[in-house]
Write an enzyme that holds these catalytic residues in place. Structure first.
Site, PDB file in Angstrom:
ATOM      1  N   GLY A  63     -17.419   9.361  -1.784  1.00 17.30           N
ATOM      2  CA  GLY A  63     -16.653  10.059  -0.757  1.00 17.30           C
ATOM      3  C   GLY A  63     -15.335  10.631  -1.236  1.00 17.30           C
ATOM      4  O   GLY A  63     -15.243  11.244  -2.308  1.00 17.30           O
ATOM      5  N   ARG A 107     -16.077  -1.202  -6.145  1.00 13.07           N
ATOM      6  CA  ARG A 107     -16.699  -2.514  -5.921  1.00 13.07           C
ATOM      7  C   ARG A 107     -18.170  -2.474  -6.294  1.00 13.07           C
ATOM      8  O   ARG A 107     -18.716  -3.440  -6.789  1.00 13.07           O
ATOM      9  CB  ARG A 107     -16.537  -2.944  -4.456  1.00 13.07           C
ATOM     10  N   GLY A 138     -10.898   1.556   1.279  1.00 11.94           N
ATOM     11  CA  GLY A 138     -10.847   1.113   2.674  1.00 11.94           C
ATOM     12  C   GLY A 138     -12.240   0.850   3.207  1.00 11.94           C
ATOM     13  O   GLY A 138     -13.235   1.321   2.656  1.00 11.94           O
ATOM     14  N   TYR A 161      -9.369  -0.568  12.449  1.00  6.00           N
ATOM     15  CA  TYR A 161      -9.232   0.504  11.465  1.00  6.00           C
ATOM     16  C   TYR A 161      -7.988   1.355  11.732  1.00  6.00           C
ATOM     17  O   TYR A 161      -7.187   1.612  10.822  1.00  6.00           O
ATOM     18  CB  TYR A 161     -10.484   1.379  11.488  1.00  6.00           C
ATOM     19  N   LYS A 192      -4.647   1.779   9.354  1.00  2.00           N
ATOM     20  CA  LYS A 192      -4.269   3.097   8.836  1.00  2.00           C
ATOM     21  C   LYS A 192      -2.882   3.532   9.336  1.00  2.00           C
ATOM     22  O   LYS A 192      -2.159   4.244   8.638  1.00  2.00           O
ATOM     23  CB  LYS A 192      -5.326   4.136   9.205  1.00  2.00           C
TER      24      LYS A 192
END
Length: 247
Positions: A26, A47, A90, A153, A157
């Site tokens: 992404g 990861r 994230g 979330y 943020k």
């Protein structure tokens, strides 16, 4: 004259050591690839999965302080002290407030907010010695707009905005900038699984009438990490096609 100007800009380019967290897919992957194309030495944490060719991949879970330390040491050994940090890693664990478990709250905050704190804290000491640093935190349009089903979330943020502005105030005199990019609705693997009607609904709400691309975000990050952006700090740059406008 324009040719001379372009030549001067090329000649003044300085190759720097870059670390992008969450660089396997992404937005993070696009940022890492773009900064590599720009000529920097780029490393990226992941990861699972892989990182773009030419990028130094470092496996790291930013919720583990020991892994963060090991990742920075690996990058420093290969490329020298990190001069540009893009904190992008994230996760999401969406759910309505009434049904959200403490575990889902803690997991998202621990990665998105506390994990970012860890990597920023580790990055700044070498930057202070160099008297130069560029830090970009990847937030979201929902940080300021809010989003039903994303209390955890959006809170994490939004926290990045306060973090960036505090870091900007602490370290501005040391030649270190800290800014936030707030992506809107971006075409990624995460959005590809959404229902067509949901996507159409977003397109109608976005003034530009389209979803964003990961390249849109990478371009904003490239500017904020450049030498040209030395007088920009504590800023929140929305890259959302106008979706959040003023929020």
């Amino acid at each position: 004259m324009s040719h001379d100007t372009a030549q001067t800009q090329t000649e003044s380019f300085v190759q720097r050591s870059v670390l992008v967290t969450g660089g396997s897919k992404g937005i993070g992957r696009a940022i890492a690839a773009d900064l590599l194309r720009a000529g920097h030495k780029v490393a990226a944490t992941y990861r699972s999965g892989d990182v773009p060719e030419g990028v130094l991949g470092v496996q790291c879970d930013i919720t583990d302080p020991e892994q963060v330390e090991a990742a920075f040491k690996a990058v420093e050994d290969a490329h020298g002290p990190v001069e540009i940090l893009v904190a992008n890693a994230g996760i999401t664990k969406d759910g309505l407030l009434m049904r959200m478990s403490d575990e889902d709250w803690e997991a998202v905050l621990d990665t998105n907010l506390t994990g970012t704190f860890r990597v920023v804290k580790r990055a700044v000491r070498p930057m202070m010695k160099l008297k130069h640093g560029r830090i970009v935190l990847v937030s979201s349009v929902v940080a300021l707009m809010g989003s039903a089903g994303q209390v955890n979330y959006s809170s994490s943020k939004a926290g990045l905005v306060g973090m960036a502005r505090s870091v900007a105030r602490e370290l501005g005199s040391r030649g270190i900038t800290c800014n936030v990019v707030a992506p809107g609705f971006i075409e990624t693997d995460m959005t590809a699984v959404l229902d067509e009607d949901v996507i159409k609904g977003y397109q109608q709400r976005i003034p530009t009438g389209r979803l964003g691309s990961t390249d849109d975000i990478a371009a904003a990050v490239r500017y904020l990490t450049s030498d040209a952006a030395g007088y920009v700090t504590g800023a929140v740059l929305p890259v959302d096609g106008g979706l959040g406008m003023g929020h």
